[in-house]
Design an enzyme around this catalytic site. Structure first.
Site, PDB file in Angstrom:
ATOM      1  N   LYS A 285       0.839  -1.208   0.000  1.00 47.01           N
ATOM      2  CA  LYS A 285       0.000   0.000   0.000  1.00 47.01           C
ATOM      3  C   LYS A 285       0.873   1.257   0.000  1.00 47.01           C
ATOM      4  O   LYS A 285       0.583   2.222  -0.705  1.00 47.01           O
ATOM      5  CB  LYS A 285      -0.949  -0.017   1.213  1.00 47.01           C
TER       6      LYS A 285
ATOM      7  N   GLN B 128      -4.898  -1.506   9.687  1.00 42.98           N
ATOM      8  CA  GLN B 128      -4.672  -2.815   9.074  1.00 42.98           C
ATOM      9  C   GLN B 128      -5.208  -3.920   9.985  1.00 42.98           C
ATOM     10  O   GLN B 128      -4.914  -3.946  11.183  1.00 42.98           O
ATOM     11  CB  GLN B 128      -3.171  -3.006   8.803  1.00 42.98           C
TER      12      GLN B 128
ATOM     13  N   ASP C 216     -11.062   2.603   3.862  1.00 47.33           N
ATOM     14  CA  ASP C 216     -11.306   1.161   3.743  1.00 47.33           C
ATOM     15  C   ASP C 216     -12.797   0.864   3.558  1.00 47.33           C
ATOM     16  O   ASP C 216     -13.163  -0.238   3.160  1.00 47.33           O
ATOM     17  CB  ASP C 216     -10.857   0.441   5.031  1.00 47.33           C
TER      18      ASP C 216
HETATM   19  N1  GUN Z   1      -6.391  -6.945   6.100  1.00 51.08           N
HETATM   20  C1  GUN Z   1      -6.557  -7.637   4.964  1.00 51.08           C
HETATM   21  N2  GUN Z   1      -7.152  -6.887   4.021  1.00 51.08           N
HETATM   22  C2  GUN Z   1      -7.364  -5.681   4.580  1.00 51.08           C
HETATM   23  C3  GUN Z   1      -7.936  -4.466   4.108  1.00 51.08           C
HETATM   24  O1  GUN Z   1      -8.394  -4.332   2.976  1.00 51.08           O
HETATM   25  N3  GUN Z   1      -7.955  -3.447   4.997  1.00 51.08           N
HETATM   26  C4  GUN Z   1      -7.489  -3.577   6.253  1.00 51.08           C
HETATM   27  N4  GUN Z   1      -7.576  -2.520   7.051  1.00 51.08           N
HETATM   28  N5  GUN Z   1      -6.961  -4.677   6.722  1.00 51.08           N
HETATM   29  C5  GUN Z   1      -6.895  -5.724   5.890  1.00 51.08           C
END
Ligand code: GUN
Length: 290
Positions: free
Chosen positions: A51, A95, A118
């Site tokens: 990311k 996350q 998100d």
């Molecule tokens: N863990 C796995 N995929 C994601 C996601 O898209 N967002 C977040 N915050 N955590 C994750």
């Protein structure tokens, strides 16, 4: 057609980078994403690194806020509060997964929904269901964008979604039910208790698999000429490369692909699109009021 999610994602990231150049040329600061990372889970570290890289490729600023695995819930809530107030941060994510001693839902609900890129906050989930402006969750938005970019007609089609979880299955169903393009589908959502699931999947014009079970979708479950989107992301140790992991989709690709009008591979299908959705949501957070 094998849908090349990697190429489509790369083109979309280039387009976002162009938009950022236009913004900064006008004197605006670049969009700024913050990522809260608790602990050192290997998969989470990899996702967060991806990311951050995507942010830099798009010309965004990125800040990772780290906490050790023993952070208290109150300390984490204090971080959330300061990110909510910080005007230099356009959007942020926490996350997941979080350690067991932290109430994940409590944390998600503490995020200001206007910064919730998100799309996990109940207000964003509700706005998605109502067809209102929102930050859609990454994988569903990635799937919708793939359908769009590949000119796959959705109106009036029967879309079967395998999996009813809150992050992929349900919001994908909501997106494809919307009166919009891609959308206007007749949607059936199956879960682990669905009986005779193959009778339902065989009716699908568009089959979306999000169950987290490698090779679950077999050739006899798919109608000739269907579009198959594999959102499975099971990460297992690689048999070929000890110490490394491999990503497995939900679809038995080699058996299913010959029957399909279009299909996404794993890796290289839906996966690369999820980070694009996060970038798109962050750009939106930087440029528009929700
Ligand atoms: N863990 C796995 N995929 C994601 C996601 O898209 N967002 C977040 N915050 N955590 C994750």
């Amino acid at each position: 057609m094998i849908i090349d999610g990697k190429k489509i994602a790369s083109d979309l990231l280039d387009e976002i980078a162009q938009e950022v150049k236009l913004l900064t040329a006008k004197g605006q600061r670049p969009p700024h994403l913050a990522i809260v990372l608790v602990g050192h889970d290997e998969a989470s570290e990899t996702y967060v690194a991806n990311k951050v890289r995507a942010c830099h490729n798009c010309g965004f600023d990125a800040t990772v806020v780290r906490h050790e695995v023993d952070v208290t819930q109150d300390e984490l809530l204090a971080t959330i509060d300061s990110l909510n107030r910080d005007e230099r941060i356009d959007g942020y994510i926490v996350q997941l997964p979080l350690p067991d001693h932290i109430d994940e839902q409590r944390i998600i609900e503490a995020i200001d929904y206007r910064k919730d890129v998100d799309g996990f906050h109940p207000i964003n989930v509700g706005r998605l269901a109502l067809g209102l402006p929102c930050y859609p969750t990454a994988t569903p938005q990635g799937i919708a964008t793939l359908l769009d970019r590949c000119h796959i007609a959705t109106e009036g089609k029967h879309c079967v979604v395998l999996g009813n979880d809150n992050i992929v299955g349900r919001p994908t169903a909501e997106l494809l039910m919307r009166k919009a393009f891609p959308g206007n589908c007749t949607v059936t959502v199956c879960n682990g208790d669905t009986g005779h699931v193959e009778d339902i999947t065989r009716m699908a014009d568009i089959l979306i698999a999000a169950v987290g079970r490698p090779n679950f979708v077999k050739a006899h479950m798919v109608k000739e000429g269907a579009v198959v989107i594999d959102a499975g992301t099971t990460r297992l140790p690689s048999e070929d490369a000890p110490g490394h992991y491999r990503l497995y989709g939900d679809v038995d690709f080699d058996a299913v692909a010959p029957k399909c009008a279009a299909i996404t591979p794993v890796p290289g299908g839906v996966g690369p699109m999820t980070v694009v959705s996060l970038m798109r949501n962050t750009l939106l957070a930087a440029t528009q009021e929700l």
